[in-house]
Write an enzyme that holds these catalytic residues in place. Structure first.
Site, PDB file in Angstrom:
ATOM      1  N   ASN A  25      -6.592  -2.662   1.469  1.00  0.00           N
ATOM      2  CA  ASN A  25      -6.505  -4.126   1.599  1.00  0.00           C
ATOM      3  C   ASN A  25      -7.907  -4.695   1.624  1.00  0.00           C
ATOM      4  OD1 ASN A  25      -3.770  -4.423   1.696  1.00  0.00           O
ATOM      5  ND2 ASN A  25      -3.652  -4.635   3.926  1.00  0.00           N
ATOM      6  N   ARG A  79       0.814  -1.229   0.000  1.00  0.00           N
ATOM      7  CA  ARG A  79       0.000   0.000   0.000  1.00  0.00           C
ATOM      8  C   ARG A  79       0.843   1.272   0.000  1.00  0.00           C
ATOM      9  NH1 ARG A  79      -3.976  -1.142   4.779  1.00  0.00           N
ATOM     10  NH2 ARG A  79      -1.973  -1.936   5.547  1.00  0.00           N
TER      11      ARG A  79
END
Ligand code: ZN
Ligand code: ZN
Length: 786
Positions: free
Chosen positions: A38, A20
């Site tokens: 996520n 990320r």
């Protein structure tokens, strides 16, 4: 220019690997808007901006992800633009199906090692330093998705400094779940062994000698000849001075392990290179992010005095490991000796010890001290073992650093089943599979005692939850006495579909799946033991194999095993059996050193068993053939660990390697006979040739080499015959005997010369640790006949 919005969904190893923050940084650099998040099946990205920049962004995300990431699935589609905003990292979605891959435990990265040894860093000397590129993963996960609260780090509250790193996408520790420092994270301490010791009991504290740092103290104790149990990543390691023969022998006595090699740990690849031969590929394996035990050839002259003879006796290879956790980096840096024993802490066949209290209870008879820490190990995981064979790294034990990443197979699923491959008895693993992904478990061990069987059942339950696979089909070994088979049959009663898979067929499919092969191949399976469909014990097999089934096209001649399973531990029994077969007469009159060594009484006893066929199951095992020759040459009559006789025979043969040309060296004669369409390799002439050489005082090392070359010829010739009648040109090599580097390189070299395409294992072991993958592959490909 109008903005476009793109939605990217990625599956694979994309969580817990810094994915990320990577996406965030790249998106911000390109001035894109949107988010990254996520999900239960991976990562979702929505990015908005000019088409050209979006294209560039997609390329970067797919082609240059963080080092530990592995993208195995992607979908990309265009959406309606959402308008103004910025790029952000959104909260995880926790609803839906689990199909996100869990990252394995990764060795401390270069950046973290630098900080660890930098005086000015705030984590200088902190034994639990990590970042998004490294650190524990699988071993600390308690649940999914991978977030701190779902790890054994949840009990540690991050301090303000750690928190701000954790929340800042610009740092290397953004969402690094095990992030910690000396003021907020786990700690290490040292205690003295004591069977009655209650954990952290003051009476067990080590005597005060002015050293307060527990790691420094542990180093001094190891140098002084003490045995220290060190809590690592997936379990405990037993460590002691590798150069001290007396202490290594003591450890062998305590562990009831007279000859099985111990692995050692050295500070870095450079040190390992001083004492062992390292080529580029071995160095890459040794120092790679998985940090397995890597088998390296000893430099005999240099190693003396550094690594005691008793560490890896009667083999030319040494298992070497580099530090893979900060606590081990600190310890090795502190030690003033170049090598320490680093062997898994377990009792006999029980699983690895991983819990503080259990360690003190179970290991206090073995270790003098314990270097403990308070980050719990949720999933036990042994050290992996790798050796570069025929130019590529072969995994001999698959565990830390590799699991729980799946193996992508070449099976075109014939069904929508969720399959469990239950595995074999020795070196057990299991495998949960669906579609093309096969999750092979870490090395579980020998399923012979209750503790290991409990570990097996626990891990199956955990993997089912972790990967959301609830097997409706169980594939199992045909051996009626295997505990894994019992597990399958028990589950079958609850309605699961059961598929029995012959042991060597499973080996062949395992190697096919490992190499993503389809169609039919020649499977050369050289192995110790496996239950055959005719009720005999197979192990020197030539199969025509495909995912639909197999045909036995060739084998070694059947030889009785006087005493049944006992022959694996007592190779002299097999040697006598092969002698009796080769001469077809009584054993007593033979002028062979073995016959004198064994003595009249035992000869009589074995002769009677053979004549009257009492407890003499038949075997075509190549492993037993190696055992017999090893004993016949006086190398190993009694085996104290699996395949000891074969390992020592190989070591003997390798003494000759430097001086002999493989293609011109002599061979023993043998015959291949056709019996009902099966090519049967007759071994009697080989045995008689060896006896003749022994009588002529040919040195055992030469006989051992000649034997290896003969076996290679047998295999290549049999493949040639099978190929002529079937047209097949692809050969898969599998089975435990292929852990023999010398033999595997001889066979694959010769096969390639005869223009065969040769396939060996790289993702799972050739030994029984790979069986579960083959079983699962069969389950996936299996089509209902109706
Ligand atoms: Zn790091
Ligand atoms: Zn902190």
């Amino acid at each position: 220019m109008s903005a476009k919005r793109m939605r990217i969904e990625l599956g694979g190893v994309v969580q817990g690997v810094g994915f990320r923050p990577f996406v965030y940084r790249e998106a911000v650099l390109l001035g894109l808007k949107g988010f990254v998040q996520n999900s239960m099946s991976g990562v979702v990205i929505e990015a908005e901006g000019p088409a050209g920049r979006l294209k560039k962004f997609l390329k970067i995300v797919l082609k240059n992800p963080p080092p530990l990431a592995g993208i195995s699935a992607k979908t990309v589609r265009m959406l309606r633009p959402a308008g103004p905003g910025r790029f952000e990292i959104k909260k995880s979605i926790t609803k839906g199906i689990n199909r996100v891959l869990v990252s394995p435990d990764i060795a401390t990265c270069g950046n973290c090692v630098r900080e660890l040894f930098s005086q000015s860093d705030r984590r200088s000397g902190y034994p639990f330093i990590n970042c998004t590129d490294c650190g524990p993963r699988f071993t600390i996960i308690t649940d999914l998705p991978y977030d701190r609260r779902h790890t054994t780090m949840s009990k540690f509250r991050m301090c303000a400094d750690c928190s701000s790193e954790y929340n800042d996408p610009a740092t290397r520790r953004y969402h690094a779940q095990p992030n910690a420092c000396g003021s907020c994270g786990p700690r290490v301490w040292l205690v003295k062994a004591n069977k009655d010791c209650k954990l952290q009991n003051a009476n067990c504290k080590v005597q005060n000698d002015g050293i307060t740092d527990p790691i420094k103290k542990a180093a001094r104790l190891i140098e002084r000849g003490k045995i220290v149990a060190v809590k690592g990543v997936g379990g405990f390691l037993i460590m002691c001075d590798a150069g001290n023969n007396r202490i290594v022998r003591k450890l062998r006595r305590l562990k009831h392990r007279p000859f099985k090699p111990f692995a050692v740990m050295m500070r870095d690849a450079e040190t390992a290179g001083k004492y062992c031969e390292i080529d580029k590929k071995s160095e890459k394996a040794l120092a790679g992010p998985q940090r397995p035990v890597t088998l390296l050839k000893k430099r005999v002259g240099q190693i003396a005095g550094i690594v005691a003879d008793s560490i890896a006796p009667r083999t030319n290879y040494l298992g070497v490991m580099l530090p893979y956790a900060p606590v081990l980096h600190l310890l090795l840096k502190e030690l003033r000796i170049p090598a320490v024993v680093a062997t898994s802490a377990n009792i006999a066949d029980e699983p690895l010890v991983a819990d503080n209290a259990q360690a003190i209870k179970k290991l206090s008879g073995t270790a003098d001290y314990f270097l403990l820490h308070d980050r719990d190990i949720k999933n036990r995981c042994d050290d992996s073992i790798v050796q570069v064979i025929a130019g590529k790294p072969a995994i001999l034990r698959r565990a830390r650093g590799f699991v729980p990443l799946p193996v992508e197979t070449g099976v075109s699923p014939g069904n929508r089943r969720q399959v469990l491959g239950c595995g074999a008895e020795l070196k057990n693993t299991f495998c949960l599979a669906e579609g093309r992904l096969a999750f092979v478990s870490q090395h579980i061990g020998d399923l012979k005692n209750r503790e290991t069987f409990d570990f097996y059942r626990d891990e199956i339950r955990k993997y089912r939850e972790m990967f959301g696979i609830n097997p409706d089909t169980l594939a199992y070994d045909l051996h009626p006495d295997y505990l894994a088979t019992g597990y399958a049959l028990e589950s079958g009663k609850k309605g699961a579909k059961l598929l029995g898979v012959q042991h060597h067929f499973a080996h062949a499919l395992s190697c096919m799946a490992d190499n993503k092969l389809e169609g039919r191949v020649i499977g050369v399976i050289l192995d110790g033991t496996g239950y055959g469909i005719d009720g005999n014990i197979w192990g020197g097999e030539f199969l025509i194999a495909g995912y639909k089934g197999f045909e036995r096209a060739g084998r070694l001649k059947y030889i009785p095993m006087p005493g049944g399973d006992k022959v694996a531990e007592e190779p002299w029994r097999m040697a006598l059996s092969f002698l009796a077969d080769a001469y077809g007469s009584g054993l007593t009159g033979l002028r062979v050193p073995l016959v004198r060594r064994v003595g009249k009484n035992k000869i009589k006893f074995i002769s009677r068993m053979l004549e009257q066929k009492i407890n003499c199951p038949l075997t075509s095992s190549m492993g037993r053939f190696f055992d017999a020759v090893s004993s016949l040459l006086g190398i190993c009559d009694i085996s104290t660990y699996e395949a000891q006789a074969a390992v020592e025979l190989q070591a003997e043969a390798e003494k000759t390697c430097q001086r002999v040309n493989v293609s011109t060296c002599q061979r023993y004669k043998y015959k291949i006979e056709n019996q009902d369409g099966v090519r049967v390799i007759e071994t009697g002439q080989v045995i008689r040739g060896i006896v003749k050489d022994l009588a002529a005082k040919v040195p055992p090392e030469k006989i051992a080499y000649k034997f290896h070359a003969t076996v290679a010829d047998m295999v290549v010739e049999t493949c040639g015959r099978i190929s002529r009648s079937t047209g097949l040109k692809r050969v898969v090599l599998s089975g435990g005997v292929f852990q023999n580097k010398l033999l595997l390189e001889m066979i694959s070299g010769k096969l390639v010369k005869r223009s065969f395409a040769v396939f060996t294992h790289s993702q799972v072991p050739c030994n029984d640790g790979g069986i579960s993958l083959g079983q699962a592959a069969f389950g996936l490909a299996y089509k209902n006949p109706n």
